[in-house]
Scaffold this motif. Structure first.
Motif, mmCIF file in Angstrom:
data_model
loop_
_atom_site.group_PDB
_atom_site.id
_atom_site.type_symbol
_atom_site.label_atom_id
_atom_site.label_comp_id
_atom_site.label_asym_id
_atom_site.label_seq_id
_atom_site.Cartn_x
_atom_site.Cartn_y
_atom_site.Cartn_z
ATOM 1 N N ASN A 125 0.807 -1.226 0.000
ATOM 2 C CA ASN A 125 0.000 0.000 0.000
ATOM 3 C C ASN A 125 0.842 1.279 0.000
ATOM 4 N N GLY A 126 2.174 1.140 -0.058
ATOM 5 C CA GLY A 126 3.036 2.307 -0.077
ATOM 6 C C GLY A 126 3.591 2.702 1.280
ATOM 7 N N ASP A 127 3.164 2.012 2.324
ATOM 8 C CA ASP A 127 3.700 2.270 3.656
ATOM 9 C C ASP A 127 5.051 1.591 3.829
ATOM 10 N N LEU A 128 5.793 2.047 4.837
ATOM 11 C CA LEU A 128 7.055 1.413 5.217
ATOM 12 C C LEU A 128 6.878 0.684 6.531
ATOM 13 N N LEU A 129 7.477 -0.488 6.632
ATOM 14 C CA LEU A 129 7.453 -1.264 7.865
ATOM 15 C C LEU A 129 8.861 -1.323 8.434
ATOM 16 N N PHE A 130 9.058 -0.658 9.569
ATOM 17 C CA PHE A 130 10.329 -0.725 10.287
ATOM 18 C C PHE A 130 10.201 -1.776 11.381
ATOM 19 N N ALA A 131 11.270 -2.532 11.599
ATOM 20 C CA ALA A 131 11.213 -3.574 12.626
ATOM 21 C C ALA A 131 12.577 -3.783 13.258
ATOM 22 N N MET A 132 12.551 -4.115 14.550
ATOM 23 C CA MET A 132 13.767 -4.468 15.279
ATOM 24 C C MET A 132 13.453 -5.638 16.198
#
Length: 255
Positions: free
Chosen positions: A190-197
């Motif tokens: 959908n154009g969003d960014l997913l940041f993860a740690m």
């Protein structure tokens, strides 16, 4: 004889119904447990770069490396901005300069690293670039494919790629004992960014699988054991740690 058969049939039906109920409950518990495991091991944050203020930082207004989230927080608050989210944004050299490509506000401050063979995770090919165009479109691409993209406003190079066109990096092994704290970013459909740690040590295979399962066609590893995140909305405020590039979201402070 008929009464004995009726009793036997009743007992069988009761057992079958009980088993079905037990199995249904077991599935529900398993599903809940899986979600809890994800919540307990991965800290994630989704952002729309076209609608929210996401920026890349390296140096402050005095041309010195910002290095820490605490320093960045002070920096943005001095211009009446609130720090909502911050994450280390790629590997760096001993002088805290970015390793590989770094573009900030349309200016290339560190050149693209095109070395195919080298030491460390950065050179685990294919590596990649996370970029945002001038109109806010987020893109995660293999380094070798970067040349097709124009109007780059922000960019950071790192490696390895975690997910490539919907497939895990070919050099990741399931069950690998190569465990570490890790952080990365993925592009959602959908154009969003997913940041993860990861909140605890994890291998590349499992970390990449997290992004793939979330629907990311492409995802990039940012760094390892130094990884930190500042995310007060999820009660996660890691202000310690020293970095090169920092990726952060801010908003104006309402007086």
């Amino acid at each position: 004889m008929r009464l004995r058969n009726i009793v036997f049939i009743s007992i069988v039906c009761f057992v079958i119904l009980s088993c079905k109920k037990e199995n249904k409950n077991t599935v529900a518990i398993t599903s809940t447990s899986a979600k809890n495991i994800e919540d307990s091991t991965i800290l994630s944050y989704t952002i729309n770069p076209k609608k929210q203020s996401l920026k890349f930082y390296w140096k402050n207004s005095q041309n010195s490396s910002i290095r820490t989230f605490k320093n960045l927080k002070t920096e943005v608050e001095s211009i009446n901005q609130e720090l909502l989210f911050a994450m280390n944004g790629g590997m760096f050299k001993k002088d805290f300069s970015p390793q590989g490509l770094y573009v900030e506000k349309g200016k290339t401050l560190s050149k693209l690293d095109t070395i195919n063979k080298g030491f460390g995770n950065f050179y685990l090919q294919p590596n990649g670039v996370f970029l945002i165009t001038e109109n806010g479109a987020p893109i995660i691409t293999k380094t070798q494919d970067l040349k097709i993209y124009k109007d780059i406003y922000y960019a950071t190079q790192s490696g390895p790629m975690l997910v490539i066109d919907g497939t895990l990096h070919p050099k990741f092994n399931k069950g690998s004992s190569n465990l570490n704290i890790r952080n990365g970013v993925g592009a959602l459909p959908n154009g969003d960014l997913l940041f993860a740690m990861s909140k605890e040590k994890i291998n590349f295979y499992d970390f990449a699988t997290f992004f793939k399962n979330k629907g990311c066609e492409n995802a990039l590893y940012l760094d390892g054991f130094v990884s930190k995140t500042y995310l007060p909305s999820k009660k996660w405020k890691q202000l310690e740690g020293v970095f090169g590039v920092i990726i952060a979201q801010t908003k104006p402070i309402n007086n």
